[in-house]
Design a protein around this motif. Structure first.
Motif, PDB file in Angstrom:
ATOM      1  N   ALA A  32       7.685   5.348   1.733  1.00 55.34           N
ATOM      2  CA  ALA A  32       6.290   5.540   1.327  1.00 55.34           C
ATOM      3  C   ALA A  32       5.761   4.463   0.391  1.00 55.34           C
ATOM      4  CB  ALA A  32       6.131   6.914   0.663  1.00 55.34           C
ATOM      5  N   HIS A  33       6.483   3.330   0.278  1.00 64.02           N
ATOM      6  CA  HIS A  33       6.019   2.291  -0.645  1.00 64.02           C
ATOM      7  C   HIS A  33       6.497   0.926  -0.166  1.00 64.02           C
ATOM      8  CE1 HIS A  33       4.962   1.423  -5.113  1.00 64.02           C
ATOM      9  NE2 HIS A  33       4.817   0.314  -4.390  1.00 64.02           N
ATOM     10  N   VAL A  34       5.693   0.305   0.698  1.00 67.78           N
ATOM     11  CA  VAL A  34       6.057  -0.983   1.295  1.00 67.78           C
ATOM     12  C   VAL A  34       4.860  -1.917   1.249  1.00 67.78           C
ATOM     13  CG1 VAL A  34       6.786  -2.152   3.416  1.00 67.78           C
ATOM     14  CG2 VAL A  34       7.773   0.079   2.820  1.00 67.78           C
ATOM     15  N   MET A  92       1.138  -0.479   1.404  1.00 67.90           N
ATOM     16  CA  MET A  92       0.253  -0.590   0.247  1.00 67.90           C
ATOM     17  C   MET A  92      -0.966  -1.470   0.541  1.00 67.90           C
ATOM     18  SD  MET A  92       1.168   1.207  -2.297  1.00 67.90           S
ATOM     19  CE  MET A  92       2.490   2.391  -2.510  1.00 67.90           C
ATOM     20  N   PRO A  93      -2.058  -1.303  -0.230  1.00 65.30           N
ATOM     21  CA  PRO A  93      -3.299  -2.032   0.050  1.00 65.30           C
ATOM     22  C   PRO A  93      -3.354  -3.427  -0.563  1.00 65.30           C
ATOM     23  CG  PRO A  93      -3.657  -0.494  -1.731  1.00 65.30           C
ATOM     24  CD  PRO A  93      -2.237  -0.279  -1.269  1.00 65.30           C
ATOM     25  N   LEU A  94      -2.300  -3.900  -1.146  1.00 67.02           N
ATOM     26  CA  LEU A  94      -2.127  -5.242  -1.667  1.00 67.02           C
ATOM     27  C   LEU A  94      -0.735  -5.660  -1.226  1.00 67.02           C
ATOM     28  CD1 LEU A  94      -1.114  -5.037  -5.415  1.00 67.02           C
ATOM     29  CD2 LEU A  94      -1.129  -3.035  -3.994  1.00 67.02           C
ATOM     30  N   ASN A  95      -0.399  -6.816  -1.082  1.00 69.59           N
ATOM     31  CA  ASN A  95      -0.776  -8.124  -1.509  1.00 69.59           C
ATOM     32  C   ASN A  95      -1.537  -8.907  -0.439  1.00 69.59           C
ATOM     33  OD1 ASN A  95       0.865  -7.744  -3.924  1.00 69.59           O
ATOM     34  ND2 ASN A  95       2.622  -7.996  -2.608  1.00 69.59           N
ATOM     35  N   GLN A  96      -2.137  -8.207   0.534  1.00 69.06           N
ATOM     36  CA  GLN A  96      -2.899  -8.900   1.556  1.00 69.06           C
ATOM     37  C   GLN A  96      -4.155  -9.538   0.951  1.00 69.06           C
ATOM     38  OE1 GLN A  96      -2.730  -5.523   1.287  1.00 69.06           O
ATOM     39  NE2 GLN A  96      -2.212  -4.554   3.234  1.00 69.06           N
ATOM     40  N   VAL A  97      -4.671 -10.503   1.664  1.00 65.99           N
ATOM     41  CA  VAL A  97      -5.963 -11.093   1.295  1.00 65.99           C
ATOM     42  C   VAL A  97      -6.839 -11.062   2.556  1.00 65.99           C
ATOM     43  CG1 VAL A  97      -7.181 -13.106   0.412  1.00 65.99           C
ATOM     44  CG2 VAL A  97      -4.854 -12.597  -0.406  1.00 65.99           C
ATOM     45  N   PRO A  98      -7.899 -10.259   2.568  1.00 66.82           N
ATOM     46  CA  PRO A  98      -8.390  -9.432   1.469  1.00 66.82           C
ATOM     47  C   PRO A  98      -7.569  -8.151   1.309  1.00 66.82           C
ATOM     48  CG  PRO A  98      -9.744  -9.057   3.406  1.00 66.82           C
ATOM     49  CD  PRO A  98      -8.771 -10.152   3.773  1.00 66.82           C
ATOM     50  N   SER A 108      -1.220   3.828   6.326  1.00 65.76           N
ATOM     51  CA  SER A 108      -1.872   2.890   5.415  1.00 65.76           C
ATOM     52  C   SER A 108      -2.441   3.559   4.174  1.00 65.76           C
ATOM     53  CB  SER A 108      -3.012   2.164   6.138  1.00 65.76           C
ATOM     54  OG  SER A 108      -2.531   1.459   7.256  1.00 65.76           O
ATOM     55  N   TYR A 109      -2.268   2.871   3.060  1.00 64.19           N
ATOM     56  CA  TYR A 109      -2.972   3.187   1.828  1.00 64.19           C
ATOM     57  C   TYR A 109      -4.296   2.422   1.801  1.00 64.19           C
ATOM     58  CZ  TYR A 109       0.486   5.459  -1.304  1.00 64.19           C
ATOM     59  OH  TYR A 109       1.329   6.335  -1.931  1.00 64.19           O
ATOM     60  N   GLY A 110      -5.276   2.994   1.131  1.00 64.38           N
ATOM     61  CA  GLY A 110      -6.450   2.259   0.722  1.00 64.38           C
ATOM     62  C   GLY A 110      -6.392   2.030  -0.776  1.00 64.38           C
ATOM     63  N   GLY A 111      -7.116   1.043  -1.247  1.00 66.79           N
ATOM     64  CA  GLY A 111      -7.096   0.736  -2.670  1.00 66.79           C
ATOM     65  C   GLY A 111      -8.219   1.394  -3.430  1.00 66.79           C
ATOM     66  N   GLY A 152      -3.720   7.897   1.850  1.00 67.09           N
ATOM     67  CA  GLY A 152      -3.797   8.020   0.407  1.00 67.09           C
ATOM     68  C   GLY A 152      -4.410   6.766  -0.179  1.00 67.09           C
ATOM     69  N   TYR A 153      -4.533   6.765  -1.509  1.00 64.90           N
ATOM     70  CA  TYR A 153      -5.126   5.642  -2.228  1.00 64.90           C
ATOM     71  C   TYR A 153      -4.154   5.158  -3.290  1.00 64.90           C
ATOM     72  CZ  TYR A 153      -9.453   7.207  -0.031  1.00 64.90           C
ATOM     73  OH  TYR A 153     -10.409   7.578   0.877  1.00 64.90           O
ATOM     74  N   LYS A 154      -4.317   3.909  -3.710  1.00 67.90           N
ATOM     75  CA  LYS A 154      -3.427   3.317  -4.705  1.00 67.90           C
ATOM     76  C   LYS A 154      -4.261   2.583  -5.740  1.00 67.90           C
ATOM     77  CE  LYS A 154       0.317   1.318  -6.528  1.00 67.90           C
ATOM     78  NZ  LYS A 154       1.081   0.296  -5.798  1.00 67.90           N
ATOM     79  N   CYS A 155      -3.887   2.755  -7.003  1.00 63.45           N
ATOM     80  CA  CYS A 155      -4.500   1.950  -8.052  1.00 63.45           C
ATOM     81  C   CYS A 155      -3.444   1.488  -9.034  1.00 63.45           C
ATOM     82  CB  CYS A 155      -5.618   2.711  -8.773  1.00 63.45           C
ATOM     83  SG  CYS A 155      -5.039   4.008  -9.899  1.00 63.45           S
ATOM     84  N   PHE A 156      -3.782   0.467  -9.786  1.00 66.41           N
ATOM     85  CA  PHE A 156      -2.918  -0.102 -10.818  1.00 66.41           C
ATOM     86  C   PHE A 156      -3.548   0.114 -12.182  1.00 66.41           C
ATOM     87  CE2 PHE A 156      -0.512  -2.123  -7.643  1.00 66.41           C
ATOM     88  CZ  PHE A 156       0.533  -2.850  -8.187  1.00 66.41           C
TER      89      PHE A 156
END
Length: 454
Positions: A58-60, A94-100, A125-128, A148-152
């Motif tokens: 659940a975290h890639v 996860m919704p990062l480290n892609q660009v965008p 997929s996560y959204g940010g 789901g969603y992810k934030c830092f």
């Protein structure tokens, strides 16, 4: 019933027990579980192995598209091939480290297009949640299939790169949680206090510190616990369901358990590397093992394991977050990229450490790698060997030592802190929806069987 294939001769981990039973597969689904299911089908011989549900990691982090900045980081082809080789049949990306970064409809569609025809395993997929997607982005992501969603709360992203991910301020967190609460989905949080850890790191660097030991000391335990407490308070205020990713300390887990007892809908995960490596050995390994939150003291390992066994930690992930070798090739731990490549060595390390060394039951092992994350993120067809579920399996050979070697990694960039370690269990076969995607003798299948889950 006629089956497409039947798994025979293995010890099968069912929902609450393990049994020497057969599993019938039809149209990619588990169609029957029992004995003497017949011979009029392809026979998949599992003799001498444990048949577990395929891991749901659940975290890639997959870094595609790279936007011209990170094109040589982990892509869908290599990342999902590594998953297949490691016994992982579903990843939540996860919704990062892609660009965008994946923060709205346009960016998630770009991500889907980037992965088309490249998936060896299934991908959810996560959204940010970022300060710049509060005006409709959350809803667009919900409409486009995020689980789901992810934030830092920790500092993240490169402000020189347009469209890169960004950590939230308190208002963005509050407003974002209110919006996510309306979707009913989970907000997963990287919980570290940015102001304190950034300043302590800056002071350490000015004092000439370069070691991983000093890096760990610049991110003390309380800087992980305090933001967990904040998330709990915000969750009570907004009604948002929350999940804390990669918890690295017992104190953080204990705060989560207290909140659960108070009625907060909150869970947490830890990562394989927090249960395996420890601070005192990090400088001997080098920056390849740098991550955040940092790997903590050896004295804390068994406390974390106790919380896994007690069910306080819901599941275990890889937080697979690789980069190019040059970003790890430094003697200064504070300058190195923070992320570990671990996707390929979740199942074998955890089986060895949990089941073989600490006597975890096979049913609990299957829960922490598959059933619990599938339930938390509503992946209804995943997570267990149950009639009607997807026919996703990993065959594990116990008491089978091997050394992790660089050349055997399926990653695009063949670096990992597990290289050189001996693991006393092996993934020998992985099956996704009834199709063999990895076999120890034949290697990783070139057939792209995986799909995006939306």
């Amino acid at each position: 019933m006629n089956f497409d294939a039947i798994i025979k001769n293995g010890i099968v981990i069912l929902e609450n027990e393990e049994q020497a039973v057969e599993v019938g597969i039809k149209d990619g689904k588990i169609a029957a579980i029992g004995n003497n299911l017949g011979t009029d089908a392809a026979i998949i011989d599992a003799k001498g192995t444990i048949v577990s549900p395929g891991m749901v990691d659940a975290h890639v982090h997959i870094t595609e598209p790279g936007g011209g900045y990170r094109d040589e980081w982990e892509g869908y082809d290599t990342g999902t091939r590594a998953a297949a080789k490691g016994g992982v049949t579903t990843i939540i990306e996860m919704p990062l480290n892609q660009v965008p970064a994946t923060v709205n409809q346009a960016s998630i569609q770009e991500k889907y297009e980037a992965g088309e025809g490249k998936l060896s395993v299934d991908v959810a997929s996560y959204g940010g949640l970022v300060p710049f997607n509060l005006d409709g982005g959350i809803q667009e992501l919900d409409n486009n299939g995020v689980v789901g969603y992810k934030c830092f709360l920790a500092t993240c992203g490169d402000r020189s790169i347009e469209g890169d991910f960004m950590n939230v301020d308190d208002y963005s967190l509050y407003e974002g949680m209110k919006q996510i609460a309306k979707t009913g989905k989970i907000l997963s949080v990287h919980a570290e206090n940015a102001a304190i850890t950034d300043k302590l790191g800056e002071i350490a660097a000015k004092n000439g510190e370069t070691s991983l030991r000093a890096y760990v000391d610049s991110r003390p335990v309380f800087t992980e616990v305090e933001p967990i407490q904040k998330i709990i308070l915000f969750a009570k205020e907004t009604g948002c369901r929350v999940h804390i990713v990669h918890v690295a300390c017992e104190e953080g887990v204990d705060e989560i358990i207290k909140a659960q007892q108070e009625g907060v809908d909150i869970t947490c995960e830890t990562c394989t590397h927090y249960l395996y490596f420890y601070k005192e050995e990090l400088d001997d390994i080098g920056p390849v093992v740098k991550c955040s939150p940092p790997i903590r003291e050896q004295s804390r390992l068994e406390g974390m394991w106790h919380r896994v066994f007690d069910g306080d930690i819901s599941f275990i992930t890889s937080d697979h977050s690789p980069c190019t070798p040059d970003l790890k090739d430094t003697d200064n731990a504070f300058e190195a990229w923070g992320g570990i490549a671990g996707l390929q060595n979740n199942v074998d390390v955890l089986f060895d450490e949990a089941v073989q060394k600490r006597n975890m039951s096979l049913s609990q092992f299957a829960d922490i790698i598959a059933a619990n994350p599938a339930k938390r993120f509503n992946l209804d067809t995943k997570g267990s060997i149950t009639v009607g579920k997807d026919a996703d399996f990993v065959f594990i050979k116990k008491d089978a030592p091997y050394e992790v070697k660089k050349e055997n990694l399926a990653y695009r960039n063949k670096i990992s802190p597990y290289v050189g370690r001996e693991i006393n269990a092996q993934v020998v076969k992985t099956i996704l929806r009834g199709v063999e995607i990895y076999d120890k003798e034949k290697g990783i299948s070139d057939e792209k069987t995986g799909t995006f889950i939306d």
